[in-house]
Design an enzyme around this catalytic site. Structure first.
Site, PDB file in Angstrom:
ATOM      1  N   VAL A  54      -2.301 -37.976  -8.946  1.00 54.10           N
ATOM      2  CA  VAL A  54      -1.624 -39.171  -8.889  1.00 54.10           C
ATOM      3  C   VAL A  54      -0.306 -39.159  -9.779  1.00 54.10           C
ATOM      4  CG1 VAL A  54      -1.762 -41.685  -8.513  1.00 54.10           C
ATOM      5  CG2 VAL A  54      -3.798 -40.248  -7.888  1.00 54.10           C
ATOM      6  N   ASP A 111      10.184 -37.839   0.170  1.00 57.92           N
ATOM      7  CA  ASP A 111       9.565 -36.595   0.218  1.00 57.92           C
ATOM      8  C   ASP A 111       8.818 -36.403   1.616  1.00 57.92           C
ATOM      9  OD1 ASP A 111      10.731 -35.547  -2.083  1.00 57.92           O
ATOM     10  OD2 ASP A 111       8.943 -36.209  -3.296  1.00 57.92           O
ATOM     11  N   ALA A 131       2.275 -37.518 -10.257  1.00 60.46           N
ATOM     12  CA  ALA A 131       2.424 -36.229 -11.181  1.00 60.46           C
ATOM     13  C   ALA A 131       3.788 -35.640 -10.767  1.00 60.46           C
ATOM     14  CB  ALA A 131       1.431 -35.523 -10.675  1.00 60.46           C
ATOM     15  N   GLY A 132       4.481 -35.861  -9.650  1.00 64.60           N
ATOM     16  CA  GLY A 132       5.938 -35.306  -9.252  1.00 64.60           C
ATOM     17  C   GLY A 132       5.497 -34.108  -8.410  1.00 64.60           C
ATOM     18  N   LEU A 133       4.078 -34.182  -7.779  1.00 62.71           N
ATOM     19  CA  LEU A 133       3.955 -33.101  -6.808  1.00 62.71           C
ATOM     20  C   LEU A 133       3.585 -33.583  -5.505  1.00 62.71           C
ATOM     21  CD1 LEU A 133       0.715 -31.660  -9.044  1.00 62.71           C
ATOM     22  CD2 LEU A 133       3.213 -30.774  -8.695  1.00 62.71           C
ATOM     23  N   ALA A 134       4.255 -34.907  -5.133  1.00 56.16           N
ATOM     24  CA  ALA A 134       4.235 -35.595  -3.665  1.00 56.16           C
ATOM     25  C   ALA A 134       2.937 -35.671  -3.039  1.00 56.16           C
ATOM     26  CB  ALA A 134       5.304 -34.516  -2.763  1.00 56.16           C
ATOM     27  N   GLY A 135       1.833 -36.015  -3.833  1.00 59.18           N
ATOM     28  CA  GLY A 135       0.667 -36.385  -3.276  1.00 59.18           C
ATOM     29  C   GLY A 135       0.681 -37.284  -2.491  1.00 59.18           C
ATOM     30  N   SER A 142       3.131 -38.732  -0.740  1.00 55.04           N
ATOM     31  CA  SER A 142       4.186 -38.279   0.372  1.00 55.04           C
ATOM     32  C   SER A 142       3.164 -37.452   1.266  1.00 55.04           C
ATOM     33  CB  SER A 142       5.277 -37.798  -0.161  1.00 55.04           C
ATOM     34  OG  SER A 142       6.073 -38.810  -0.710  1.00 55.04           O
ATOM     35  N   SER A 143       2.485 -36.467   0.785  1.00 58.02           N
ATOM     36  CA  SER A 143       1.810 -35.415   1.627  1.00 58.02           C
ATOM     37  C   SER A 143       0.674 -36.132   2.398  1.00 58.02           C
ATOM     38  CB  SER A 143       1.419 -34.300   0.791  1.00 58.02           C
ATOM     39  OG  SER A 143       0.837 -33.212   1.485  1.00 58.02           O
ATOM     40  N   LYS A 183       3.624 -30.105  -3.518  1.00 50.93           N
ATOM     41  CA  LYS A 183       4.929 -29.369  -3.453  1.00 50.93           C
ATOM     42  C   LYS A 183       5.293 -29.303  -4.735  1.00 50.93           C
ATOM     43  CE  LYS A 183       7.692 -32.644  -4.605  1.00 50.93           C
ATOM     44  NZ  LYS A 183       8.735 -32.863  -5.864  1.00 50.93           N
TER      45      LYS A 183
END
Length: 292
Positions: free
Chosen positions: A98, A139, A100-104, A106-107, A13
């Site tokens: 990892v 997230d 990175a602020g991209l919710a990896g 959480s996704s 995200k």
């Protein structure tokens, strides 16, 4: 057993708008955000085990293979909540950087919830899965749904909205890690410029790409930029190469640029590859997940 294995996509995200309103009595921060999924995704494979164990398999050395892993926590939560006496191996193929602020992470957890719901025939709705996801991380609820949404509370209250108009998203992650807890610790809520989240929602509703580009904002950005000048450098370069809007996602350090034209996307992508190792050019995903 082999044929029962299940593949689930776990998309990243970005935050088009991220505001922090105040610190709550429970220690969390009250947030108001617009998040949307993008076509950069980890691949989760769920493989039934003959025993009752949860196993994490990953070739990425930055992915924990124990209880620290959010996908592990998702499986454990379902097992405990519904008294499941089956084991599962969760194979995680990482494409999302990892921390990175991209919710990896959480996704990955959200994809595990959706996948095990099917594999274990639990019959839960997305709303029920999102409620469970909130126990794992802020997230995770959004990632259960995907698509585009306003997230409030500590990020777990999700209101779906239409997706932004189609465009390219160019992402660049410098080779540093950022501690979300440290960023929040250094945030002075009363001193930052707060983005207009409501105006962003209206612009998306109108499908006004240029207004969306003007309204992007993230209160955490200023804090991370002070701590990590590399992030500011990537922002400057992305602007110089011609992105229509440039913003840091989440607590960073990934920076994304929005761009409509293929040729300009290519120029930005190539330019960033010159000094940044992890660069991606992807589309907005737009659609919410289904339970099919």
């Amino acid at each position: 057993m082999e044929r029962l294995r299940l593949l689930v996509k776990a998309p990243a995200k970005i935050n088009l708008s991220l505001d922090v309103l105040h610190k709550r009595p429970d220690g969390y921060h009250e947030v108001k955000m617009v998040m949307t999924t993008i076509d950069l995704a980890d691949r989760i494979e769920l493989i039934p085990r003959a025993d009752d164990a949860i196993q994490i398999i990953s070739q990425n050395r930055f992915v924990p293979d124990d209880h620290r892993n959010l996908a592990y926590q998702a499986a454990k939560l379902l097992k405990e909540t519904f008294s499941i006496k089956q084991g599962v191996a969760i194979s995680i193929t990482k494409h999302i950087p990892v921390a990175a602020g991209l919710a990896g992470g959480s996704s990955d957890a959200a994809a595990t919830l959706r996948g095990l719901n099917k594999l274990w025939n639990l019959g839960l709705t997305l709303d029920e899965l999102a409620e469970l996801g909130a126990q794992i991380g802020s997230d995770v609820s959004f990632c259960v749904y995907g698509g585009t949404a306003i997230a409030t509370g500590r990020g777990e209250k999700i209101t779906p909205i239409p997706s932004p108009p189609p465009c390219w998203v160019v992402l660049a992650k410098p080779s540093i890690g950022v501690s979300t807890a440290e960023v929040y610790r250094n945030l002075k809520v009363k001193e930052v410029v707060h983005p207009d989240v409501d105006a962003m929602v209206e612009a998306i509703g109108r499908q006004d790409y240029f207004a969306i580009c003007q309204l992007v904002g993230n209160v955490l950005e200023e804090v991370t930029l002070k701590m990590h000048p590399e992030v500011a450098h990537i922002k400057e370069q992305m602007r110089r190469f011609g992105a229509d809007a440039v913003l840091m996602s989440g607590s960073g350090p990934t920076v994304f640029g929005l761009v409509q034209h293929d040729s300009r996307m290519q120029r930005i992508y190539n330019g960033l590859r010159g000094f940044c190792e992890q660069v991606f050019a992807v589309r907005l995903l737009g659609e919410r997940h289904s339970l099919d």
